[in-house]
Design a protein around this motif. Structure first.
Motif, PDB file in Angstrom:
ATOM      1  N   GLN A 235      33.807 -23.605  -3.543  1.00 29.41           N
ATOM      2  CA  GLN A 235      34.156 -24.575  -4.575  1.00 29.41           C
ATOM      3  C   GLN A 235      34.736 -25.840  -3.965  1.00 29.41           C
ATOM      4  N   GLN A 236      35.403 -25.734  -2.828  1.00 32.00           N
ATOM      5  CA  GLN A 236      36.030 -26.893  -2.207  1.00 32.00           C
ATOM      6  C   GLN A 236      35.034 -27.727  -1.397  1.00 32.00           C
ATOM      7  N   MET A 237      33.927 -27.121  -0.958  1.00 29.99           N
ATOM      8  CA  MET A 237      32.954 -27.833  -0.128  1.00 29.99           C
ATOM      9  C   MET A 237      32.088 -28.733  -1.001  1.00 29.99           C
ATOM     10  N   PRO A 238      31.852 -29.971  -0.551  1.00 32.83           N
ATOM     11  CA  PRO A 238      30.973 -30.860  -1.319  1.00 32.83           C
ATOM     12  C   PRO A 238      29.526 -30.369  -1.226  1.00 32.83           C
ATOM     13  N   SER A 239      28.774 -30.656  -2.258  1.00 32.62           N
ATOM     14  CA  SER A 239      27.358 -30.281  -2.225  1.00 32.62           C
ATOM     15  C   SER A 239      26.639 -31.178  -1.229  1.00 32.62           C
ATOM     16  N   ARG A 240      25.430 -30.811  -0.854  1.00 27.84           N
ATOM     17  CA  ARG A 240      24.660 -31.574   0.130  1.00 27.84           C
ATOM     18  C   ARG A 240      24.477 -33.027  -0.304  1.00 27.84           C
ATOM     19  N   SER A 241      24.227 -33.246  -1.591  1.00 31.12           N
ATOM     20  CA  SER A 241      24.015 -34.618  -2.067  1.00 31.12           C
ATOM     21  C   SER A 241      25.317 -35.417  -2.090  1.00 31.12           C
ATOM     22  N   GLU A 242      26.465 -34.739  -2.081  1.00 27.91           N
ATOM     23  CA  GLU A 242      27.744 -35.439  -2.086  1.00 27.91           C
ATOM     24  C   GLU A 242      28.228 -35.732  -0.675  1.00 27.91           C
ATOM     25  N   GLN A 243      27.678 -35.071   0.334  1.00 24.86           N
ATOM     26  CA  GLN A 243      28.111 -35.287   1.700  1.00 24.86           C
ATOM     27  C   GLN A 243      27.628 -36.647   2.174  1.00 24.86           C
ATOM     28  N   PRO A 244      28.408 -37.308   3.045  1.00 25.08           N
ATOM     29  CA  PRO A 244      27.969 -38.607   3.567  1.00 25.08           C
ATOM     30  C   PRO A 244      26.633 -38.457   4.288  1.00 25.08           C
ATOM     31  N   GLY A 245      25.685 -39.310   3.949  1.00 23.72           N
ATOM     32  CA  GLY A 245      24.373 -39.271   4.587  1.00 23.72           C
ATOM     33  C   GLY A 245      23.491 -38.137   4.110  1.00 23.72           C
ATOM     34  N   GLY A 246      24.022 -37.263   3.268  1.00 25.03           N
ATOM     35  CA  GLY A 246      23.227 -36.141   2.778  1.00 25.03           C
ATOM     36  C   GLY A 246      22.451 -36.546   1.542  1.00 25.03           C
ATOM     37  N   GLU A 247      21.197 -36.209   1.525  1.00 28.91           N
ATOM     38  CA  GLU A 247      20.373 -36.528   0.362  1.00 28.91           C
ATOM     39  C   GLU A 247      19.833 -35.242  -0.212  1.00 28.91           C
ATOM     40  N   ALA A 248      19.741 -35.221  -1.503  1.00 32.16           N
ATOM     41  CA  ALA A 248      19.129 -34.059  -2.144  1.00 32.16           C
ATOM     42  C   ALA A 248      17.638 -34.095  -1.843  1.00 32.16           C
ATOM     43  N   PRO A 249      17.031 -32.940  -1.623  1.00 29.38           N
ATOM     44  CA  PRO A 249      15.597 -32.947  -1.354  1.00 29.38           C
ATOM     45  C   PRO A 249      14.836 -33.474  -2.563  1.00 29.38           C
ATOM     46  N   PRO A 250      13.719 -34.186  -2.319  1.00 25.25           N
ATOM     47  CA  PRO A 250      12.966 -34.718  -3.456  1.00 25.25           C
ATOM     48  C   PRO A 250      12.382 -33.579  -4.278  1.00 25.25           C
ATOM     49  N   PRO A 251      12.262 -33.768  -5.582  1.00 20.61           N
ATOM     50  CA  PRO A 251      11.688 -32.703  -6.404  1.00 20.61           C
ATOM     51  C   PRO A 251      10.234 -32.475  -6.008  1.00 20.61           C
ATOM     52  N   ARG A 252       9.816 -31.229  -6.016  1.00 16.99           N
ATOM     53  CA  ARG A 252       8.435 -30.902  -5.657  1.00 16.99           C
ATOM     54  C   ARG A 252       7.510 -31.341  -6.781  1.00 16.99           C
ATOM     55  N   GLN A 253       6.453 -32.049  -6.390  1.00 19.37           N
ATOM     56  CA  GLN A 253       5.471 -32.488  -7.367  1.00 19.37           C
ATOM     57  C   GLN A 253       4.533 -31.320  -7.630  1.00 19.37           C
ATOM     58  N   GLN A 254       4.284 -31.061  -8.894  1.00 18.37           N
ATOM     59  CA  GLN A 254       3.401 -29.971  -9.255  1.00 18.37           C
ATOM     60  C   GLN A 254       1.976 -30.341  -8.895  1.00 18.37           C
ATOM     61  N   GLU A 255       1.283 -29.435  -8.224  1.00 19.55           N
ATOM     62  CA  GLU A 255      -0.095 -29.680  -7.821  1.00 19.55           C
ATOM     63  C   GLU A 255      -0.994 -29.713  -9.050  1.00 19.55           C
ATOM     64  N   LYS A 256      -1.879 -30.709  -9.099  1.00 19.63           N
ATOM     65  CA  LYS A 256      -2.801 -30.842 -10.218  1.00 19.63           C
ATOM     66  C   LYS A 256      -4.033 -29.982  -9.964  1.00 19.63           C
ATOM     67  N   ASN A 257      -4.705 -29.605 -11.029  1.00 24.46           N
ATOM     68  CA  ASN A 257      -5.945 -28.847 -10.933  1.00 24.46           C
ATOM     69  C   ASN A 257      -7.117 -29.784 -11.139  1.00 24.46           C
ATOM     70  N   PHE A 258      -8.090 -29.708 -10.248  1.00 19.95           N
ATOM     71  CA  PHE A 258      -9.261 -30.563 -10.374  1.00 19.95           C
ATOM     72  C   PHE A 258     -10.044 -30.164 -11.626  1.00 19.95           C
ATOM     73  N   PRO A 259     -10.556 -31.134 -12.382  1.00 20.60           N
ATOM     74  CA  PRO A 259     -11.281 -30.837 -13.630  1.00 20.60           C
ATOM     75  C   PRO A 259     -12.746 -30.448 -13.379  1.00 20.60           C
ATOM     76  N   PHE A 260     -12.960 -29.208 -12.938  1.00 20.75           N
ATOM     77  CA  PHE A 260     -14.319 -28.729 -12.703  1.00 20.75           C
ATOM     78  C   PHE A 260     -15.128 -28.733 -13.993  1.00 20.75           C
ATOM     79  N   ASP A 261     -16.431 -28.934 -13.852  1.00 21.27           N
ATOM     80  CA  ASP A 261     -17.405 -28.884 -14.945  1.00 21.27           C
ATOM     81  C   ASP A 261     -17.205 -29.970 -16.003  1.00 21.27           C
ATOM     82  N   ALA A 262     -16.425 -30.984 -15.704  1.00 24.25           N
ATOM     83  CA  ALA A 262     -16.273 -32.126 -16.607  1.00 24.25           C
ATOM     84  C   ALA A 262     -17.224 -33.232 -16.144  1.00 24.25           C
TER      85      ALA A 262
END
Length: 142
Positions: free
Chosen positions: A12-39
Motif C-alpha cells: 500500500q505504501q509503494m507507488p504504482s508503476r505509473s506513479e513512479q518517476p519515469g515510469g509509464e503505464a504500458p499502453p493498452p493492447r489493441q484488439q486484433e481485427k478479423n479480416f472480412p473474408f467472403d465480402a
C-alpha cells in the motif's frame, strides 16, 4: 504482526508503476481485427485520388484466394491477411480481354498496387489496403 500483513502494508505504501518517476503505464493492447473474408469490395480511392470512370473489385475468400475485376479483366491470386493486419498478395493471374488504353492503364496501376499491399485495416466499414505507393480504399460491394 504477521508476515502477510507486513507485505500488504508495504504494498500500500509503494507507488504504482505509473506513479513512479519515469515510469509509464504500458499502453493498452489493441484488439486484433478479423479480416472480412467472403465480402465483396469496390474501389473508391487509390493513392488519395477518387476512382471515377472505372470499376475494380476485390474479394478474398476463406481459402485465401483473392479474386476480382481490374477494370477490364478478371484476376485471381493468393491473398494472405496475416497477424497484426499484415497483408500479402501472390502473383496475379489475369484474363486477356482487349481493352482501351485508359482501362488498361488503370488496371495495370490497380493490380500493381494490389500486388504491393502490405497492411490492411477496416476504417468506418471500409477496407483499406496500404501499398508500396499509398493506399487503396474500398467500399463494401453487393
Amino acid at each position: 504482526m504477521l508476515v502477510s500483513d507486513a507485505l500488504a502494508q508495504r504494498r500500500q505504501q509503494m507507488p504504482s508503476r505509473s506513479e513512479q518517476p519515469g515510469g509509464e503505464a504500458p499502453p493498452p493492447r489493441q484488439q486484433e481485427k478479423n479480416f472480412p473474408f467472403d465480402a465483396s469490395w469496390t474501389i473508391r480511392q487509390m493513392n488519395g485520388k477518387p476512382v471515377t470512370g472505372y470499376r475494380a473489385t476485390l474479394k478474398v475468400d476463406s481459402n485465401l484466394r483473392g479474386t476480382g475485376f481490374g477494370g477490364c479483366n478478371t484476376f485471381s491470386a493468393s491473398a494472405y491477411p496475416l497477424r497484426q493486419q499484415a497483408f500479402a498478395v501472390g502473383p496475379i493471374a489475369v484474363t486477356k480481354m482487349a481493352c482501351d488504353k485508359g482501362a488498361s492503364d488503370f488496371e495495370r496501376s490497380y493490380l500493381m498496387a494490389l500486388r504491393t499491399a502490405r497492411q490492411w485495416d477496416l476504417v468506418e466499414g471500409r477496407l483499406v489496403l496500404k501499398t508500396g505507393s499509398g493506399e487503396i480504399r474500398f467500399d463494401r460491394g453487393i
